[in-house]
Scaffold this active site. Sequence first.
Site, PDB file in Angstrom:
ATOM      1  CE  LYS A 164      -3.417  -2.576   0.108  1.00 48.33           C
ATOM      2  NZ  LYS A 164      -4.768  -3.247   0.884  1.00 48.33           N
TER       3      LYS A 164
HETATM    4  C1  PLP Z   1      -5.232  -4.323   1.316  1.00 49.15           C
HETATM    5  C2  PLP Z   1      -6.451  -4.250   1.177  1.00 49.15           C
HETATM    6  C3  PLP Z   1      -7.824  -4.845   2.353  1.00 49.15           C
HETATM    7  C4  PLP Z   1      -7.049  -5.318   2.856  1.00 49.15           C
HETATM    8  O1  PLP Z   1      -5.870  -4.859   3.720  1.00 49.15           O
HETATM    9  P1  PLP Z   1      -4.838  -5.917   4.394  1.00 49.15           P
HETATM   10  O2  PLP Z   1      -4.565  -4.867   5.467  1.00 49.15           O
HETATM   11  O3  PLP Z   1      -4.579  -6.102   3.617  1.00 49.15           O
HETATM   12  O4  PLP Z   1      -6.032  -6.931   5.416  1.00 49.15           O
HETATM   13  C5  PLP Z   1      -8.909  -4.540   2.203  1.00 49.15           C
HETATM   14  N1  PLP Z   1      -9.787  -3.747   1.225  1.00 49.15           N
HETATM   15  C6  PLP Z   1      -8.910  -3.494  -0.088  1.00 49.15           C
HETATM   16  C7  PLP Z   1      -9.974  -2.620  -1.636  1.00 49.15           C
HETATM   17  C8  PLP Z   1      -8.049  -3.370  -0.152  1.00 49.15           C
HETATM   18  O5  PLP Z   1      -6.856  -2.800  -1.362  1.00 49.15           O
END
Ligand code: PLP
Length: 383
Positions: free
Chosen positions: A185
Amino acid sequence: MTAFDITLYRPRIGQAEIDAVTDVLRSEWLSAGPVTEDFEGKYAAALGVQSAVAVSSGTAALHLAFLALGLGPGDEVVLPSLNFVSAAAVVALSGATPVFADVKGPHDLCVDPDDVARRITSRTRAVVAMHYGGHAADLTALARLARTHGIALIEDCAHAPVTDSAHGVLGTVGDIGCYSFFATKNLAMGEGGMVVARDPATGDRIRRLRSHALTVSAQQRHRGGPSLYDVDALGLNYRPTEIGCALGRVQLDALPAAQALRRDAVRMYREQLASLPGLTVPYADRPVEEGAHHLFAVVLPEGTDRAALQDRLRAARIQSGVHYPPTHRFTAYQEPHRGGPCRLPVTEDVMGRQLSLPLHPGIGAAEVRQVVGALGDAWQEAA
Ligand SMILES: *Cc1c(COP(=O)(O)O)cnc(C)c1O
């Protein structure tokens, strides 16, 4: 490590991150503590809200949001199928039923408020907006819908940390905003997340559910507080580590610079891809200054063999991705209490044509040119 010269994502880690983590390791307090609290305060300030709760993942953030709403069997939550599976999974794990809604179209892959409105029933408790690729969903329309029906608006801001929009700062417009700081991210902790709630009581509830709903935390005990505690709800351990939050705090400071580098790459992509006939670049009608640009998504013309195109990119040592295989097509979501089977014409039209190209702060002009060149060559062969 990788089969690619140009990867979809690459974290931007410098000496400041390494030093911050090392400091925590020397501090003798590894679980959520003073660094976590400071990170929460700085994140809240960056969003312009009173408080924020750091958690162990974006999925934990979403789960806590639904637990705080008291979601249970018989309840429904309307959410886009064109999303990572996380939100649908925690809705279903809460005992509620995910109800999938369609997206707007190839130019805007966020949920369509008109389709959401059609799927709201007397059982609906919440609607989820996901800001696809860091681009704002139509929060103004969704917030109006939520108000009209007396339901909650949850923002899945996994792609959009500290992002302003025409509707307001993403995550602070709805009732609860959930962020992910997973390794790929824009703000990367490896694993981590954050929750912000509009209602302070809901925020407090989320904070307590994060740590077993204990009335006295381990940190308070460490500081000399009472060693006995009560438990007045069913909670979980969704605490982040102090190590992760040290990294998150430095990444938060570095976010504006990292976002500027992403925007530079997006500008080059938009300009150079204009020459590919029939290619749709979602959100290209919005100024590049808007949105968090987590993904650089394109939608291929109808009839394109996406797998063959990806193979050609792979042969050029360029990674590409698909965001996302739609949730309503997954095996686990075919039962009615999991939202299936259902028809989502727009999602089904774009799902085979979406492709994500490499985008991260470290991608330079030469790499963008290389990706666009390889895509152009593959295009000729696929035509
Ligand atoms: C990455 C992501 C999540 C989940 O996040 P994690 O930290 O991996 O649990 C939820 N929604 C979207 C749109 C994502 O890209």
